[in-house]
Design an enzyme around this catalytic site. Structure first.
Site, PDB file in Angstrom:
ATOM      1  N   ASP A 131      54.633 -54.138  38.878  1.00 61.78           N
ATOM      2  CA  ASP A 131      53.755 -53.832  40.015  1.00 61.78           C
ATOM      3  C   ASP A 131      53.277 -55.140  40.667  1.00 61.78           C
ATOM      4  OD1 ASP A 131      52.297 -52.535  41.949  1.00 61.78           O
ATOM      5  OD2 ASP A 131      50.805 -51.689  40.596  1.00 61.78           O
TER       6      ASP A 131
ATOM      7  N   PHE B 219      43.254 -54.442  45.755  1.00 64.82           N
ATOM      8  CA  PHE B 219      43.813 -54.190  44.423  1.00 64.82           C
ATOM      9  C   PHE B 219      45.140 -54.921  44.272  1.00 64.82           C
ATOM     10  CE2 PHE B 219      41.284 -50.274  45.106  1.00 64.82           C
ATOM     11  CZ  PHE B 219      40.620 -50.173  43.888  1.00 64.82           C
ATOM     12  N   GLY B 220      45.413 -55.438  43.098  1.00 63.02           N
ATOM     13  CA  GLY B 220      46.758 -55.953  42.823  1.00 63.02           C
ATOM     14  C   GLY B 220      46.766 -57.325  42.193  1.00 63.02           C
TER      15      GLY B 220
ATOM     16  N   HIS C  67      53.209 -47.095  36.911  1.00 66.62           N
ATOM     17  CA  HIS C  67      52.055 -47.767  36.288  1.00 66.62           C
ATOM     18  C   HIS C  67      51.072 -46.853  35.530  1.00 66.62           C
ATOM     19  CE1 HIS C  67      50.532 -46.543  40.207  1.00 66.62           C
ATOM     20  NE2 HIS C  67      50.979 -47.609  40.845  1.00 66.62           N
TER      21      HIS C  67
ATOM     22  N   HIS D 169      56.098 -55.493  45.026  1.00 68.47           N
ATOM     23  CA  HIS D 169      55.717 -55.485  46.448  1.00 68.47           C
ATOM     24  C   HIS D 169      56.126 -56.830  47.031  1.00 68.47           C
ATOM     25  CE1 HIS D 169      53.270 -51.799  46.049  1.00 68.47           C
ATOM     26  NE2 HIS D 169      53.076 -52.233  44.813  1.00 68.47           N
ATOM     27  N   LEU D 170      57.099 -56.804  47.927  1.00 73.63           N
ATOM     28  CA  LEU D 170      57.581 -58.070  48.515  1.00 73.63           C
ATOM     29  C   LEU D 170      56.905 -58.365  49.858  1.00 73.63           C
ATOM     30  CD1 LEU D 170      61.386 -58.021  47.581  1.00 73.63           C
ATOM     31  CD2 LEU D 170      59.474 -59.071  46.355  1.00 73.63           C
ATOM     32  N   ARG D 171      56.134 -57.392  50.366  1.00 73.65           N
ATOM     33  CA  ARG D 171      55.246 -57.609  51.517  1.00 73.65           C
ATOM     34  C   ARG D 171      55.933 -57.853  52.849  1.00 73.65           C
ATOM     35  NH1 ARG D 171      51.431 -55.180  48.748  1.00 73.65           N
ATOM     36  NH2 ARG D 171      50.158 -56.510  47.402  1.00 73.65           N
TER      37      ARG D 171
ATOM     38  N   ASN E 256      45.069 -51.431  40.791  1.00 76.66           N
ATOM     39  CA  ASN E 256      45.084 -49.980  40.878  1.00 76.66           C
ATOM     40  C   ASN E 256      46.402 -49.441  40.318  1.00 76.66           C
ATOM     41  OD1 ASN E 256      44.362 -47.380  41.514  1.00 76.66           O
ATOM     42  ND2 ASN E 256      45.007 -47.523  43.653  1.00 76.66           N
TER      43      ASN E 256
ATOM     44  N   HIS F 188      59.430 -52.163  40.132  1.00 75.30           N
ATOM     45  CA  HIS F 188      58.197 -51.930  40.898  1.00 75.30           C
ATOM     46  C   HIS F 188      57.598 -53.253  41.359  1.00 75.30           C
ATOM     47  CE1 HIS F 188      54.378 -49.280  41.367  1.00 75.30           C
ATOM     48  NE2 HIS F 188      54.313 -50.327  42.179  1.00 75.30           N
TER      49      HIS F 188
HETATM   50  O1  DOR Z   1      47.035 -52.734  42.554  1.00 75.08           O
HETATM   51  C1  DOR Z   1      47.814 -52.262  43.340  1.00 75.08           C
HETATM   52  N1  DOR Z   1      48.283 -52.984  44.377  1.00 75.08           N
HETATM   53  N2  DOR Z   1      48.218 -50.999  43.189  1.00 75.08           N
HETATM   54  C2  DOR Z   1      48.962 -50.367  44.106  1.00 75.08           C
HETATM   55  O2  DOR Z   1      49.288 -49.231  43.915  1.00 75.08           O
HETATM   56  C3  DOR Z   1      49.352 -51.055  45.353  1.00 75.08           C
HETATM   57  C4  DOR Z   1      49.368 -52.502  45.155  1.00 75.08           C
HETATM   58  C5  DOR Z   1      49.447 -53.286  46.433  1.00 75.08           C
HETATM   59  O3  DOR Z   1      50.268 -52.945  47.298  1.00 75.08           O
HETATM   60  O4  DOR Z   1      48.740 -54.296  46.565  1.00 75.08           O
END
Ligand code: DOR
Length: 424
Positions: free
Chosen positions: A305, A323-324, A232, A62-64, A278, A60
């Site tokens: 995450d 979030f993140g 998560h 996020h490589l953006r 989140n 899990h």
């Molecule tokens: O905190 C989070 N960031 N939760 C998510 O589900 C998405 C993620 C994000 O893409 O930044």
């Protein structure tokens, strides 16, 4: 090219044992394993005092890329993965455009190959544009190499759409990854709803926002038979739902993040936006339930995450921050410091959550050290200590709530296909 990893304690989650063994790597594959293998002119990596494990897998991240390359790219995310001891990651589709078709899946795989560091497995979107209206081209994406489907970051609000997605995913033999969040309960919230959110004057996100949707997706998983993975997990109620579902034989699995098993909502006191994530950081009881869930196997996977955001994006009022938080470069240290050195998980259990279980859930031929397997190997030094210094991160982003924390138990070397991509 022959390489031999000597003097290490090999952790093999498939065989379920931990034993001193040497590993001979030839041509990118594991050629042989055993005690005191002859050197035979091979290059030697000394793993004395260390654990030698299958390459770690973070299912899990996020490589953006595409669309948010100012936060992270496939290349910088791969660097961060390698530095964190990971040889493979599965990346979420909430990019711009959203990864909702085969061409984009192929382009992620091509960019990752060009980066040439770690394996990157794309997760395709469930719905077109992750808008929750119509299904994305799941079959095409699976054929192009998508390993799972998720609208992570955007819950699938429409139960009928989720049910249909599970029916298709089940036929394709791919898991659905549920970002369990009921927006009517979470909307407007910035942190866990409780006494701390009241004290800080921030709108809260109740535990029920996660549990209502988790329960729905468990019910749909049971009905459709689709392998369903709950992302998560953050609340004690979710752990309870999972435990009951697994006892009934529902095809459900789950992951927990290092931030949820380490921190609580008290971390938000001081309004550090690096703690805004989140699902949110919850209570000490929730954290204890997650730790217990990992210990008894209710939670199968540890995943980060990894959610990079720039300093400019995070340097705003708490309510306005995205979030993140980034997780790839601190995950192993947190697992060892918080779970292994405390006696909660054995090294074998921890490694299973970081290798075999994610490989099994995603259906990828990884997570094992058997002869013939790709030489994706991580060497972890359980005694190595370091204070987290975000300035040293190789990720493009530094949004971590763990700056200044002393971690014990760190990756020393990451090998992908026989090639060393990180050495400390
Ligand atoms: O905190 C989070 N960031 N939760 C998510 O589900 C998405 C993620 C994000 O893409 O930044």
């Amino acid at each position: 090219m022959r390489t031999i990893i000597k003097n290490g304690l090999v952790v093999d989650p498939l065989a379920g044992n931990v034993a001193p063994k040497d590993i001979l790597v030839v041509g990118g594959k594991i050629a042989e394993m055993g005690a005191n293998l002859p050197l035979g002119g091979a290059r030697v990596i000394d793993a004395a005092g260390c654990l030698v494990t299958p390459g770690l897998i973070d299912m899990h991240v996020h490589l953006r890329e595409p669309g948010f390359e100012h936060k992270e790219t496939i290349y910088t995310g791969s660097l961060a993965a390698a530095r964190g001891g990971f040889t493979a990651v599965a990346c979420m589709p909430n990019t711009n455009p959203v990864i909702d078709n085969a061409a984009l899946v192929r382009s992620i795989i091509a960019s990752a190959q060009e980066a040439g560091l770690v394996h990157v497995y794309p997760i395709g979107a469930i719905s077109r544009g992750s808008r929750g209206e119509v299904l994305a081209e799941m079959g095409d994406m699976a054929a192009a190499g998508a390993v799972a489907f998720s609208d992570d970051g955007m819950p699938v609000a429409d139960a009928a759409l989720m049910r249909r997605a599970m029916q298709y995913a089940g036929m394709l033999d791919k898991p659905i990854i549920s970002h369990s969040e009921e927006k009517s309960l979470s909307a407007g919230g910035s942190m866990h709803e409780g006494p701390i959110s009241t004290m800080l004057g921030l709108q809260g996100i109740p535990a029920s926002a996660e549990e209502v949707m988790g329960a729905r997706d468990i019910i749909l998983a049971e009905e459709t038979g689709c392998p369903t993975h709950i992302a998560h997990v953050s609340t004690a109620g979710s752990v309870r739902l999972l435990r009951e579902a697994k006892a009934r034989g529902v095809q459900v699995t789950a992951e927990a993040t290092p931030h949820h098993f380490t921190l609580t909502h008290e971390a938000a006191i001081g309004y550090d936006t690096a703690t805004k994530v989140n699902p949110p950081l919850r209570t000490a009881d929730d954290r204890a339930a997650i730790r217990q869930g990992l210990a008894d196997g209710t939670i199968d996977v540890i995943a980060t995450d990894h959610a990079p955001h720039t300093a400019e994006e995070k340097d705003v009022e708490y309510e306005k921050a995205p979030f993140g938080l980034v997780g790839l470069e601190t995950a192993v240290g947190l697992v060892w410091t918080e779970l292994v050195h405390t006696g909660l998980l054995t090294p074998l259990q921890a490694v299973t959550c970081l290798t075999r279980n994610p490989a099994r859930i995603l259906g990828i031929p990884k997570g094992t050290l058997a002869p013939g397997a790709d030489a994706d190997i991580t060497i972890i030094d359980p005694e190595l200590e370091e204070v987290v210094d975000p300035a040293k991160f190789v990720s493009k982003s530094r949004n971590t709530p763990f700056a200044g924390r002393r971690l014990k138990g760190l990756p020393r070397l990451t090998m992908v296909g026989g090639r060393v991509v990180m050495e400390r």
